[in-house]
Scaffold this motif. Sequence first.
Motif: not given
Lengths: 324, 324
Positions: B22, B44, B47, B142, B147, B158
């Motif tokens: 990250i 996570f 997406q 997430s 951030w 998650d």
Amino acid sequence: MIKANISGIGTALGENITNAKIEKDFNLKSGIIEKTTKLQTRYFFKQDEDLEPHILKAINQALQVAKLNLNDISCIICASAINRVAIPYNAAYIHKILNANPIIQTFDINMTCLSMLRAFDIGARLLDIHKHILLVSIDIASLGLDWEKVHTAGIFGDGISAMIISQSETGGIVFSDFQTHSCGYDLCQIKAGGYLYPPQHTKDYQKLGFFEMKGKELFKLTMQVLPKFITQSLKKAKININEISYIIPHQASFSSLAHATKMLKINPEKIINIFQNHGNQIASSIPFALKELFNKNVLKSKDKIMLIGTSAGLGLGLIIWEKP
Amino acid sequence: MIKANISGIGTALGENITNAKIEKDFNLKSGIIEKTTKLQTRYFFKQDEDLEPHILKAINQALQVAKLNLNDISCIICASAINRVAIPYNAAYIHKILNANPIIQTFDINMTCLSMLRAFDIGARLLDIHKHILLVSIDIASLGLDWEKVHTAGIFGDGISAMIISQSETGGIVFSDFQTHSCGYDLCQIKAGGYLYPPQHTKDYQKLGFFEMKGKELFKLTMQVLPKFITQSLKKAKININEISYIIPHQASFSSLAHATKMLKINPEKIINIFQNHGNQIASSIPFALKELFNKNVLKSKDKIMLIGTSAGLGLGLIIWEKP
């Protein structure tokens, strides 16, 4: 189970909006809304209107009818179809604007248009530890309507409703049942508002906020499953339809109301129909119709009222409630 | 009230994501996440990842542990903090992907991070008519993390969890209580997702999808009300803290876990802490921590487990559950 009374209902409406006004505002053909939907008029809150005074009005009205103070309430359930924000949950907001005592429990129940019906059923089960529970639905359909689709947008109205349920010695819920026909999951939707389309990662987010409905398929599925569900429920409850004094249907649409009544051979006079001048007020529909019945002053002790409806999902719900 | 067993828990996780990854992806200073949050690693989902197989995995795992089939379940409660879409409600989606029988009832309960705790309490009350109820939380933190605010974004992970509650002859919920400190309503929020900011009528909608937290104020309020709530609850329940075998706290943050433990003089070995390698998994936190405890194989019949937590709102919740 403790018996549940419905001790007070309060409602709040926005501005009365005629078909003519909408037809003018959205450049629609004159008369098209009533022709398509049978709806004559409905109430809409103004876009950006502060709903707080309206929510408080509905709650205070319900408390007044029930002859209670906020201090008598020990649990608040928000039963809206649509959230206020994603986080926190809705009932915390209601608690906040009431400036309520921290010992008042709060949570949300959601079953889209049947949220209030489901919350009544759940709330009744909590009356062993709560004397009085406040149920609230804040459903502002007007914000998600796409007037290019008159047959969908034209059926809705806004409504805020508050309903207080209380411990009772007599009467109460004598039967309830719910079903889920999720083969119809895609027939009614607002795609925005959740993790499937996070705003940060979604292009053209704006149009996902509109309510979409496949009306014909929904009507077909509803007519396949709803009358059967009602017939089976009455059989399970060992109650003849003639023993039901009044029927409060969710005001989904004129045609589904009319058809279901016909199929079940129900005397239309027993059915509370406020669709033509309120529209489908989502989870507030049933409380609004129930208040209409209460205001007629025709209800007697031991009268059985059937609350029925459908929700996006497709969910079905039915409660038979006996007036204490 | 019918006694409730927790007969099975299933979970599903995404990809393990280290702080280093990250920090690289978001151009953060190396080591800043662990320094700020004490979190070492979390999971996570990707997406745009299709969550359906993960949800089914968690549910099937729970069914397997409980030695049940889907046919044994007659009610599904979705207890996520965040919806999938605005309409329909979440549990209809779970029903759909399970291809479940229409007689299975479905609805959602929401109390943000305490949704699963509240659903356990409500679900237990429905065990008079349901032998087994499936509770599901799908919480994908997430998607809403900013951030640029490491102290907030850095604490989340998650998690998808499924928990089956079943009728039992012995044990069950011996005490539960919930409170609402809505003076803290504004301390945790995601402003998008509801009627307050409808996407069609809101500029800069994208940024409203981020989770925002006033960490210091929230910590202060929590420390003011949570220890007192726990002490009062134990008193009301007439249970001494030494009679509690294990404590499952919502994994809100490392510092709140540490402080609450210290203030209540609880033996830290009794507390299930999975924060450092899972983060705050919103409503899935409690089921994940409970599964961790179950997997230790240390639980004996009649052991009392205290499930406690806070939610945005600010909500408080506590359940004392006795293992059958």
